[in-house]
Design a protein around this motif. Structure first.
Motif, PDB file in Angstrom:
ATOM      1  N   MET A  44     -18.686 -14.218  11.077  1.00 29.19           N
ATOM      2  CA  MET A  44     -19.673 -13.163  11.262  1.00 29.19           C
ATOM      3  C   MET A  44     -20.138 -12.664   9.904  1.00 29.19           C
ATOM      4  O   MET A  44     -19.347 -12.235   9.070  1.00 29.19           O
ATOM      5  CB  MET A  44     -19.080 -12.004  12.059  1.00 29.19           C
ATOM      6  CG  MET A  44     -20.049 -10.842  12.253  1.00 29.19           C
ATOM      7  SD  MET A  44     -19.276  -9.435  13.103  1.00 29.19           S
ATOM      8  CE  MET A  44     -19.032 -10.122  14.737  1.00 29.19           C
ATOM      9  N   VAL A  63     -19.211  -7.574  19.218  1.00 26.17           N
ATOM     10  CA  VAL A  63     -18.406  -8.791  19.348  1.00 26.17           C
ATOM     11  C   VAL A  63     -18.627  -9.451  20.710  1.00 26.17           C
ATOM     12  O   VAL A  63     -17.825 -10.285  21.147  1.00 26.17           O
ATOM     13  CB  VAL A  63     -16.908  -8.489  19.136  1.00 26.17           C
ATOM     14  CG1 VAL A  63     -16.670  -7.945  17.733  1.00 26.17           C
ATOM     15  CG2 VAL A  63     -16.379  -7.513  20.178  1.00 26.17           C
ATOM     16  N   ASP A  64     -19.717  -9.067  21.390  1.00 28.08           N
ATOM     17  CA  ASP A  64     -20.151  -9.724  22.623  1.00 28.08           C
ATOM     18  C   ASP A  64     -19.192  -9.534  23.794  1.00 28.08           C
ATOM     19  O   ASP A  64     -18.935 -10.466  24.568  1.00 28.08           O
ATOM     20  CB  ASP A  64     -20.383 -11.224  22.387  1.00 28.08           C
ATOM     21  CG  ASP A  64     -21.504 -11.483  21.402  1.00 28.08           C
ATOM     22  OD1 ASP A  64     -22.487 -10.724  21.410  1.00 28.08           O
ATOM     23  OD2 ASP A  64     -21.387 -12.439  20.597  1.00 28.08           O
ATOM     24  N   GLN A  88     -12.992  -9.200  16.794  1.00 28.80           N
ATOM     25  CA  GLN A  88     -13.809 -10.358  17.147  1.00 28.80           C
ATOM     26  C   GLN A  88     -12.939 -11.592  17.405  1.00 28.80           C
ATOM     27  O   GLN A  88     -13.162 -12.334  18.378  1.00 28.80           O
ATOM     28  CB  GLN A  88     -14.804 -10.668  16.042  1.00 28.80           C
ATOM     29  CG  GLN A  88     -15.763 -11.802  16.401  1.00 28.80           C
ATOM     30  CD  GLN A  88     -16.578 -12.274  15.227  1.00 28.80           C
ATOM     31  OE1 GLN A  88     -16.091 -12.242  14.094  1.00 28.80           O
ATOM     32  NE2 GLN A  88     -17.804 -12.683  15.459  1.00 28.80           N
TER      33      GLN A  88
END
Length: 261
Positions: free
Chosen positions: A1, A177-178, A142
């Motif tokens: 990231m 972090v989805d 994450q």
């Protein structure tokens, strides 16, 4: 990231606009309240403030329950959305005014709504702020989310129940972090119940049931070792399916490797 430390002007303007909308709503709630002496109305920053606020609101709540509920939810959601410290005192206040079950339901509703509001605000403008405030925690989070994608709800429940990561961080970092919103919502609504119960479990109008609000000297009186141990036990139970699934996957991989040799 990749790191994103910059905070674009349009995001700052949007954040200020959202804050202004919330502020206008709070002012509207305040104006709509029946005329009285509201000098006691302020966010409780310590137990003394909380006791003063509770003493003034107890009689008021019985006469103007709807106004108190709306005002309480508006303040709690505002604090959660903008990561303002002090929601623990708001949770205590709910228990003091509405008892165990009513206080628990109110806290879970307001906390879930506030966390959701923070989630969507972060989804819009939060990435630079998260990178700036919690770079190491964000990388750790994450990686953990990526490893536990198949059993993500269990992992998020574990985080909500235990103090492994701060709830403020979870609210703001989850969209970065989805973590899907439906997972975030379910984990929040269910996972906050044990900790909320620890806070509002005492019907403060009945001191014989436990520690009365007037007897509290610090927040440590609420979170005794037994309560903390219970939260971790619940958290371990919630994450157990993830651990079992991981072991089963590893066992299957070992069996496949053995059969090909």
């Amino acid at each position: 990231m990749a790191r994103e430390d910059r905070f674009p002007a349009w995001e700052a303007a949007l954040l200020a606009g959202v804050a202004a909308v919330f502020a206008a709503g709070l002012v509207g709630v305040y104006i709509s309240m029946p005329h009285s002496d509201y000098s006691f109305l302020k966010l409780p920053r310590n137990l003394q403030d909380l006791k003063v606020l509770t003493d003034h609101l107890e009689d008021y709540t019985s006469d103007y329950t709807v106004q108190v509920l709306v005002g309480y939810c508006a303040v709690y959601i505002f604090m959660q959305t903008f990561m303002i410290p002090g929601t623990i005192f708001m949770s205590l206040l709910a228990g003091a005014l509405f008892g165990q079950l009513g206080g628990l339901a109110l806290v879970v509703f307001a906390a879930t709504a506030g966390a959701s509001s923070c989630y969507f605000l972060s989804k819009l403008v939060g990435k630079p702020l998260v990178f700036s405030l919690w770079p190491d925690k964000l990388m750790f989070f994450q990686k953990q989310v990526a490893k536990r994608r198949e059993k993500l709800l269990n992992y998020m429940l574990f985080l909500r129940v235990t103090p492994t990561l701060p709830n403020t961080f979870i609210n703001f970092a989850s969209p970065i972090v989805d973590v899907p919103y439906h997972i975030f919502f379910l984990a929040t609504a269910i996972g906050l119940i044990p900790a909320a119960y620890v806070t509002v479990r005492l019907p403060f109008s009945e001191p014989q049931a436990g520690i009365a609000l007037s007897d509290l000297r610090s927040l440590n009186d609420l979170y005794d070792p037994q309560s903390i141990a219970l939260l971790f036990l619940i958290g371990i139970v919630s994450v157990t399916p993830t651990l079992l699934s991981k072991n089963e996957t590893q066992a299957k991989a070992s069996d496949v490797a053995a059969s090909t040799n």
